[in-house]
Enzyme design. Structure first.
Site, mmCIF file in Angstrom:
data_model
loop_
_atom_site.group_PDB
_atom_site.id
_atom_site.type_symbol
_atom_site.label_atom_id
_atom_site.label_comp_id
_atom_site.label_asym_id
_atom_site.label_seq_id
_atom_site.Cartn_x
_atom_site.Cartn_y
_atom_site.Cartn_z
ATOM 1 N N HIS A 204 0.817 -1.208 0.000
ATOM 2 C CA HIS A 204 0.000 0.000 0.000
ATOM 3 C C HIS A 204 0.855 1.264 0.000
ATOM 4 C CE1 HIS A 204 0.942 0.698 4.296
ATOM 5 N NE2 HIS A 204 0.944 -0.617 4.368
ATOM 6 N N ASP A 205 0.382 2.256 -0.727
ATOM 7 C CA ASP A 205 0.940 3.610 -0.728
ATOM 8 C C ASP A 205 2.339 3.704 -1.325
ATOM 9 O OD1 ASP A 205 -1.335 4.782 0.878
ATOM 10 O OD2 ASP A 205 -0.538 3.390 2.370
ATOM 11 N N GLY A 222 5.137 -1.058 2.739
ATOM 12 C CA GLY A 222 4.316 0.126 2.521
ATOM 13 C C GLY A 222 5.107 1.417 2.443
#
Length: 358
Positions: A204-205, A222
């Site tokens: 994520h991200d 992440g």
């Protein structure tokens, strides 16, 4: 059947021959069935290929959807799309022109596929959660890859929007997983022209630039940022919030827990600086003068001969003020990359083996 044969004496001999050789009869029946199925399959394939080229009177290339697939009536399907057997396309999905969904591939949630995207068998793109997955044009999603699903971050709150945006001309191979962002205010981003080999994971991200090569089992935690033209060998791990600079190389099996400056090469557990990525710079078209200047700057920063020189900041200042090196943009870019990694809220840079910060 027996009465019919007895009514035609010329067939009695053939019947006796078949009766005395049941195995031969079974073989003949099996061969006949196989030939019929083969002709039917070939006819189906030919019809499908002909259909994909069959433009109607308005010059529109119609789409081909296999009857075993489930395509929601609200889904937007472009021209010339081919959807193979046992696929599913959700109600909020948009498929661009000339996309191909191989058997058993799926598009869920609010997902947009650009033109000429290919989903191999078992690929899953998108998720039925708030947010959106956007895939650019001419991307290949490999077998059983999972793109645009909910992140694996415990801080994610159910019901929050999350986003993934992928650029153009990426090859994402088998069993790759790329997750959406963990917050509505952020987005997982993949640029253009990346090769992401089998079993890689982008959490994520993350922000991944363009023209990168990730070898098998490259794992990004992440919030990792990867610039352009980076190259990883197989089975490497990158700690969350690390930055991977442009034109760098990460050796196989490395555990990267700090930033990798531009143009450098790191390896090991924990990864350490091993010099410049000279071969990568040559392949990317850096001139001999640029490479020589980068080598001189690298030595001044990480391998100083003058013991009176202060810490890392003093060495960076010396390179920036050098009469010749300060005129080379690549050298200034290297210095800037290191300075940014040493700033607040950053993880610092991978250590040089015979050097420690003072």
């Amino acid at each position: 059947m027996l009465l019919q044969i007895l009514e035609h004496p010329q067939e009695v001999g053939q019947f006796r021959k078949m009766a005395t050789s049941p195995l031969r009869a079974r073989r003949q029946v099996a061969v006949g069935l196989l030939r019929a199925l083969s002709r039917r399959r070939l006819s189906t394939i030919n019809n499908a290929s002909d259909f994909s080229r069959d433009y109607n009177a308005d010059g529109i290339n119609p789409s081909s959807i296999h009857p075993s697939s489930i395509v929601h009536p609200n889904a937007i399907i472009g021209q010339g799309v081919t959807i193979g057997p046992f696929c599913s396309v959700g109600s909020s999905a948009t498929l661009g022109n000339d996309c191909i969904l191989h058997p058993g591939s799926h598009v869920f949630g609010n997902t947009k596929l650009g033109d000429k995207c290919i989903l191999m068998s078992g690929a899953v793109v998108g998720d039925d959660i708030p947010g959106q997955t956007i895939i650019g044009c001419n991307n290949v999603i490999g077998h059983h890859a999972v793109i645009g699903l909910k992140c694996q971050d415990m801080k994610y709150k159910a019901g929050n929007e999350c986003f993934l945006q992928v650029g153009d001309n990426n090859e994402i191979r088998e069993h790759v997983s790329i997750h959406r962002s963990s917050k509505p205010c952020d987005t997982t981003v993949i640029g253009d022209n990346n090769l992401i080999m089998g079993a890689c994971h982008i959490a994520h991200d993350c922000k991944v630039g363009s023209n990168n090569i990730f070898a098998n089992n490259t794992l990004l935690a992440g919030h990792v940022l990867v610039e352009d033209h980076a190259h990883t060998a197989g089975a490497i791990v990158v700690h969350q919030f690390c930055h991977i600079g442009s034109f760098c190389f990460i050796g196989g099996g490395s555990v990267v827990s700090q930033d990798v400056p531009k143009y450098t090469m790191v390896a090991g557990d924990r990864a350490e600086l091993r010099g410049l990525n000279l071969e990568g710079l040559r392949r990317r078209g850096f001139s001999v003068t640029e490479i020589k200047s980068l080598r001189a700057a690298y030595r001044k920063i990480f391998m100083p001969t003058n013991s009176n020189i202060g810490g890392i900041e003093a060495r960076l200042d010396e390179v920036e003020c050098h009469e010749e090196l300060s005129l080379v943009p690549a050298v200034l870019s290297l210095v800037q990359s290191i300075r940014e990694s040493l700033g607040e809220n950053r993880r610092g840079i991978c250590k040089f083996r015979s050097w420690s910060f003072s």
